[in-house]
Scaffold this active site. Structure first.
Site, PDB file in Angstrom:
ATOM      1  N   VAL A  52     -11.850 -20.539  10.546  1.00 13.49           N
ATOM      2  CA  VAL A  52     -12.815 -21.479   9.953  1.00 13.49           C
ATOM      3  C   VAL A  52     -12.774 -21.402   8.428  1.00 13.49           C
ATOM      4  O   VAL A  52     -12.681 -22.425   7.736  1.00 13.49           O
ATOM      5  CB  VAL A  52     -14.249 -21.200  10.472  1.00 13.49           C
ATOM      6  CG1 VAL A  52     -15.252 -22.154   9.821  1.00 13.49           C
ATOM      7  CG2 VAL A  52     -14.309 -21.326  11.995  1.00 13.49           C
TER       8      VAL A  52
ATOM      9  N   GLU B  96     -25.301 -25.478  10.901  1.00  9.51           N
ATOM     10  CA  GLU B  96     -24.873 -26.572  11.801  1.00  9.51           C
ATOM     11  C   GLU B  96     -23.629 -26.172  12.599  1.00  9.51           C
ATOM     12  O   GLU B  96     -23.496 -26.531  13.778  1.00  9.51           O
ATOM     13  CB  GLU B  96     -24.569 -27.813  10.957  1.00  9.51           C
ATOM     14  CG  GLU B  96     -24.188 -29.042  11.750  1.00  9.51           C
ATOM     15  CD  GLU B  96     -25.321 -29.544  12.617  1.00  9.51           C
ATOM     16  OE1 GLU B  96     -26.311 -30.051  12.073  1.00  9.51           O
ATOM     17  OE2 GLU B  96     -25.223 -29.418  13.854  1.00  9.51           O
TER      18      GLU B  96
ATOM     19  N   GLY C 112     -19.452 -26.832  17.245  1.00 13.77           N
ATOM     20  CA  GLY C 112     -18.396 -27.156  16.278  1.00 13.77           C
ATOM     21  C   GLY C 112     -18.751 -28.279  15.326  1.00 13.77           C
ATOM     22  O   GLY C 112     -19.702 -28.191  14.550  1.00 13.77           O
TER      23      GLY C 112
ATOM     24  N   ILE D 236     -19.920 -31.220  15.934  1.00 17.20           N
ATOM     25  CA  ILE D 236     -20.948 -32.193  16.354  1.00 17.20           C
ATOM     26  C   ILE D 236     -22.252 -31.972  15.583  1.00 17.20           C
ATOM     27  O   ILE D 236     -22.806 -30.875  15.605  1.00 17.20           O
ATOM     28  CB  ILE D 236     -21.251 -32.065  17.871  1.00 17.20           C
ATOM     29  CG1 ILE D 236     -19.962 -32.165  18.684  1.00 17.20           C
ATOM     30  CG2 ILE D 236     -22.255 -33.132  18.306  1.00 17.20           C
ATOM     31  CD1 ILE D 236     -20.151 -31.888  20.162  1.00 17.20           C
TER      32      ILE D 236
ATOM     33  N   GLY E 274      -7.103 -21.166  18.258  1.00 11.36           N
ATOM     34  CA  GLY E 274      -8.193 -20.783  17.354  1.00 11.36           C
ATOM     35  C   GLY E 274      -9.577 -21.119  17.886  1.00 11.36           C
ATOM     36  O   GLY E 274     -10.553 -21.104  17.139  1.00 11.36           O
TER      37      GLY E 274
ATOM     38  N   GLU F 115     -13.492 -16.737  20.509  1.00 13.07           N
ATOM     39  CA  GLU F 115     -14.103 -15.752  19.614  1.00 13.07           C
ATOM     40  C   GLU F 115     -13.141 -14.576  19.436  1.00 13.07           C
ATOM     41  O   GLU F 115     -12.193 -14.406  20.225  1.00 13.07           O
ATOM     42  CB  GLU F 115     -15.422 -15.246  20.205  1.00 13.07           C
ATOM     43  CG  GLU F 115     -16.500 -16.306  20.292  1.00 13.07           C
ATOM     44  CD  GLU F 115     -16.828 -16.918  18.933  1.00 13.07           C
ATOM     45  OE1 GLU F 115     -17.226 -16.180  18.030  1.00 13.07           O
ATOM     46  OE2 GLU F 115     -16.679 -18.132  18.779  1.00 13.07           O
TER      47      GLU F 115
ATOM     48  N   ASP G  43     -21.372 -16.569  24.259  1.00 10.09           N
ATOM     49  CA  ASP G  43     -21.332 -17.522  23.151  1.00 10.09           C
ATOM     50  C   ASP G  43     -22.185 -18.748  23.484  1.00 10.09           C
ATOM     51  O   ASP G  43     -22.997 -19.186  22.656  1.00 10.09           O
ATOM     52  CB  ASP G  43     -19.875 -17.939  22.885  1.00 10.09           C
ATOM     53  CG  ASP G  43     -19.762 -18.951  21.763  1.00 10.09           C
ATOM     54  OD1 ASP G  43     -19.813 -18.539  20.587  1.00 10.09           O
ATOM     55  OD2 ASP G  43     -19.648 -20.157  22.047  1.00 10.09           O
TER      56      ASP G  43
ATOM     57  N   LYS H 139     -25.755 -20.068  21.694  1.00  8.63           N
ATOM     58  CA  LYS H 139     -25.990 -21.455  21.263  1.00  8.63           C
ATOM     59  C   LYS H 139     -27.205 -22.035  21.985  1.00  8.63           C
ATOM     60  O   LYS H 139     -28.008 -22.773  21.386  1.00  8.63           O
ATOM     61  CB  LYS H 139     -24.746 -22.295  21.533  1.00  8.63           C
ATOM     62  CG  LYS H 139     -23.571 -21.903  20.641  1.00  8.63           C
ATOM     63  CD  LYS H 139     -22.266 -22.459  21.179  1.00  8.63           C
ATOM     64  CE  LYS H 139     -21.098 -22.146  20.261  1.00  8.63           C
ATOM     65  NZ  LYS H 139     -19.803 -22.411  20.860  1.00  8.63           N
TER      66      LYS H 139
HETATM   67  P1  NDP Z   1     -11.656 -15.230  12.355  1.00  2.76           P
HETATM   68  O1  NDP Z   1     -11.568 -13.957  13.105  1.00  2.76           O
HETATM   69  O2  NDP Z   1     -10.499 -16.160  12.393  1.00  2.76           O
HETATM   70  O3  NDP Z   1     -12.002 -14.935  10.806  1.00  2.76           O
HETATM   71  C1  NDP Z   1     -12.856 -13.923  10.413  1.00  2.76           C
HETATM   72  C2  NDP Z   1     -12.671 -13.693   8.927  1.00  2.76           C
HETATM   73  O4  NDP Z   1     -13.581 -12.694   8.489  1.00  2.76           O
HETATM   74  C3  NDP Z   1     -11.266 -13.204   8.534  1.00  2.76           C
HETATM   75  O5  NDP Z   1     -10.842 -13.837   7.367  1.00  2.76           O
HETATM   76  C4  NDP Z   1     -11.468 -11.712   8.274  1.00  2.76           C
HETATM   77  O6  NDP Z   1     -10.596 -11.192   7.292  1.00  2.76           O
HETATM   78  C5  NDP Z   1     -12.872 -11.723   7.723  1.00  2.76           C
HETATM   79  N1  NDP Z   1     -13.549 -10.436   7.850  1.00  2.76           N
HETATM   80  C6  NDP Z   1     -13.682  -9.667   8.953  1.00  2.76           C
HETATM   81  N2  NDP Z   1     -14.393  -8.561   8.680  1.00  2.76           N
HETATM   82  C7  NDP Z   1     -14.698  -8.639   7.355  1.00  2.76           C
HETATM   83  C8  NDP Z   1     -15.404  -7.805   6.458  1.00  2.76           C
HETATM   84  N3  NDP Z   1     -15.937  -6.661   6.872  1.00  2.76           N
HETATM   85  N4  NDP Z   1     -15.521  -8.187   5.165  1.00  2.76           N
HETATM   86  C9  NDP Z   1     -14.969  -9.358   4.734  1.00  2.76           C
HETATM   87  N5  NDP Z   1     -14.301 -10.191   5.557  1.00  2.76           N
HETATM   88  C10 NDP Z   1     -14.155  -9.836   6.831  1.00  2.76           C
HETATM   89  O7  NDP Z   1     -12.991 -15.957  12.891  1.00  2.76           O
HETATM   90  P2  NDP Z   1     -13.294 -17.517  12.938  1.00  2.76           P
HETATM   91  O8  NDP Z   1     -12.963 -18.121  11.640  1.00  2.76           O
HETATM   92  O9  NDP Z   1     -12.766 -18.089  14.194  1.00  2.76           O
HETATM   93  O10 NDP Z   1     -14.887 -17.468  13.128  1.00  2.76           O
HETATM   94  C11 NDP Z   1     -15.742 -17.188  12.052  1.00  2.76           C
HETATM   95  C12 NDP Z   1     -17.174 -17.502  12.459  1.00  2.76           C
HETATM   96  O11 NDP Z   1     -17.269 -18.879  12.821  1.00  2.76           O
HETATM   97  C13 NDP Z   1     -17.681 -16.731  13.685  1.00  2.76           C
HETATM   98  O12 NDP Z   1     -19.058 -16.488  13.549  1.00  2.76           O
HETATM   99  C14 NDP Z   1     -17.443 -17.709  14.838  1.00  2.76           C
HETATM  100  O13 NDP Z   1     -18.294 -17.479  15.930  1.00  2.76           O
HETATM  101  C15 NDP Z   1     -17.788 -19.003  14.139  1.00  2.76           C
HETATM  102  N6  NDP Z   1     -17.238 -20.192  14.736  1.00  2.76           N
HETATM  103  C16 NDP Z   1     -15.904 -20.254  15.034  1.00  2.76           C
HETATM  104  C17 NDP Z   1     -15.368 -21.388  15.575  1.00  2.76           C
HETATM  105  C18 NDP Z   1     -13.937 -21.500  15.939  1.00  2.76           C
HETATM  106  O14 NDP Z   1     -13.569 -22.502  16.569  1.00  2.76           O
HETATM  107  N7  NDP Z   1     -13.095 -20.543  15.588  1.00  2.76           N
HETATM  108  C19 NDP Z   1     -16.227 -22.568  15.849  1.00  2.76           C
HETATM  109  C20 NDP Z   1     -17.616 -22.403  15.485  1.00  2.76           C
HETATM  110  C21 NDP Z   1     -18.085 -21.252  14.946  1.00  2.76           C
HETATM  111  P3  NDP Z   1      -9.003 -11.158   7.500  1.00  2.76           P
HETATM  112  O15 NDP Z   1      -8.546 -12.593   7.337  1.00  2.76           O
HETATM  113  O16 NDP Z   1      -8.513 -10.311   6.411  1.00  2.76           O
HETATM  114  O17 NDP Z   1      -8.788 -10.645   8.879  1.00  2.76           O
HETATM  115  N1  HSE Z   2     -15.521 -19.767  20.639  1.00  2.00           N
HETATM  116  C1  HSE Z   2     -16.336 -20.900  20.409  1.00  2.00           C
HETATM  117  C2  HSE Z   2     -16.045 -21.948  21.441  1.00  2.00           C
HETATM  118  C3  HSE Z   2     -16.103 -21.456  19.033  1.00  2.00           C
HETATM  119  O1  HSE Z   2     -15.005 -21.850  22.098  1.00  2.00           O
HETATM  120  O2  HSE Z   2     -16.847 -22.856  21.630  1.00  2.00           O
HETATM  121  C4  HSE Z   2     -17.033 -22.605  18.702  1.00  2.00           C
HETATM  122  O3  HSE Z   2     -18.352 -22.165  18.572  1.00  2.00           O
END
Ligand code: NDP
Ligand code: HSE
Length: 433
Positions: free
Chosen positions: A16, A130, A135, A137, A188, A191, A202, A206
């Protein structure tokens, strides 16, 4: 137009966060016009500093998220790290330093939303999320703002993209569970720990967030009844097809008819193929909202993935930035109704029960009597002998009329004790009729 930029700290730059950074850069001019001031990516906190991150100035990267928040010039933090810690401490630190927060973290908001809202309110800052539900929506803001004058009675939908992707693949291509989960993870959607998706945590997080906002009450993660989708089998899909249904993992939130309580649940359910939720494919989500005056509304769109989720984050960023410039804050928590959350046993719905029984006279009557004794009325029964006749067993599929979950559980417990019932192959709720 203000020329001094609003400075943004991006906490997390994964699926994200990397898309948030990309859109902030590529749409910078439009964002400036829409906000009335430029927004500048002032620092990016990650775990692995040496990882190559396309389009991001390496000078912005830090592993010390706390120092980034404390350095004194940050206006808005975007938390897309996920999980409970360090995200919770970082958000609290942001508030202590006058920084408004945008987050996509449903796990944290479902667990600690009330405390985080209180901290934001005390500091006179915004907490927007949001992206935490469904996602791309727009759902939180419509519930919080557009429908703020109405009374919401029911919310039902698909709020997890990963599980919808898996169930859709199992149904439409006959793919195996693990193969479909691996694909969802590679895309991607899942979780960091995909058990949060497949075990329903999850979606339950929500559901807790949505129920709180829809019913103006506090619903904790533990209040949400939860069943995941790992037990859903090819045989369940075959049964569903015979009934003209498919299977979806649903979140269902209801206000009781007397308005005095609510229920919140997440579980797989059969829904008729004619229902709009049946045609929600891949990682798409869809949510029905039923309100007194508005009637039935449907929200539909991509429920997971980097770019769709970043779209929701950017929407929040614009809203929070506008609030900052106006020296105002958006709506905070609204939990004034304080409605109790009733247990799952009080939920009334229909059930599809598949039993392995002895294939001999009187079994059907015995099973029917057990349902009647527990006050559960049968809609249809289908009995099928095993083609090989081995062990003289038959499969008995019972679909009930609407009954309380507690009555159904009592029935199943009694059925298991019958000598003629060799096993309860599956129990699935039937929704959407
Ligand atoms: P990722 O695992 O892809 O990314 C997590 C990021 O956090 C990485 O960049 C990681 O660093 C960084 N990170 C982890 N630990 C630390 C720390 N201690 N200090 C600083 N940075 C840190 O997760 P997503 O992007 O998929 O998800 C992020 C959030 O968004 C979550 O809460 C998830 O539930 C939510 N979300 C995700 C969706 C999806 O479709 N993926 C949809 C909706 C919500 P590094 O890059 O170095 O590993
Ligand atoms: N892991 C979550 C899903 C990401 O599959 O819906 C979006 O919140």
């Amino acid at each position: 137009m203000r020329t001094r930029p609003l400075k943004v700290a991006l906490l997390g730059c994964g699926v994200v966060g990397s898309e948030v950074a990309r859109i902030m850069t590529t749409h910078a001019d439009d964002l400036t016009q829409r906000i009335g001031a430029p927004v500048e990516l002032a620092g990016v906190a990650v775990r692995r500093p040496s990882k190559v991150r396309e389009g991001i100035d390496p000078a912005l990267i830090t592993t010390d998220a706390t120092a980034l928040l404390k350095r004194g010039d940050i206006d808005i933090a975007i938390e897309v790290i996920g999980g409970i810690e360090p995200a919770r401490t970082l958000i609290t630190t942001a508030f202590e330093h006058g920084i408004s927060v945008v987050s996509a973290n449903k796990a944290l908001l479902a667990q600690d939303g009330a405390a985080l809202h209180a901290a934001a309110e005390q500091a006179g800052l915004d907490l927007y999320y949001e992206a935490a539900v469904a996602g791309a929506i727009p759902l939180i803001r419509p519930l919080r703002e557009s429908l703020a004058g109405d009374k919401i009675n029911r919310v039902m939908g698909i709020v997890n993209g990963t599980t919808n992707f898996i169930l859709d693949k199992m149904d439409s291509t006959g793919a195996g569970y693990q193969e479909a989960l691996d694909e969802a993870t590679a895309l991607g959607y899942a979780e960091a720990d995909p058990t949060a998706d497949v075990d329903g945590y999850d979606a339950a997080a929500k559901a807790a967030i949505l129920a709180g906002i829809a019913f103006h009450t506090r619903v904790r993660l533990d209040d949400v009844y939860r069943e995941g989708m790992t037990e859903v089998s090819a045989a369940d899909f075959a049964s569903a097809k015979r009934m003209g249904c498919t299977i979806k993992l649903l979140a269902i939130l209801e206000r009781a008819a007397d308005g005095e309580s609510v229920t919140a649940r997440v579980h797989p359910a059969m829904i008729p193929l004619s229902h709009p939720l049946a045609s929600v494919r891949e990682a798409y989500n869809a949510v029905f909202v039923e309100a007194d005056a508005a009637g039935r509304l449907m929200f539909y769109g991509p429920g997971a993935g980097g770019a769709p989720t970043a779209s929701a984050v950017l929407g929040d960023l614009v809203a929070v930035a506008r609030n900052k410039l106006a020296e105002a804050t958006g709506p905070g928590e609204s939990a004034y109704t304080q409605l109790p959350v009733s247990p799952m046993g009080d939920v009334v719905t229909r059930y599809h029960i598949s039993l392995d029984v002895a294939d001999k006279p009187g079994v059907l009557a015995q099973v029917a009597t057990t349902f009647a004794e527990h006050g559960v009325s049968i809609d249809t029964v289908r009995q099928q002998g095993r083609p090989d006749g081995v062990g003289k067993e038959a499969s008995l599929v019972v679909v009930t009329h609407r009954a309380a979950d507690a009555a159904l559980s009592g029935t199943v417990e009694a059925l298991r004790k019958l000598d003629t019932v060799r096993g309860v192959a599956s129990i699935m709720r039937v929704e959407g009729e």
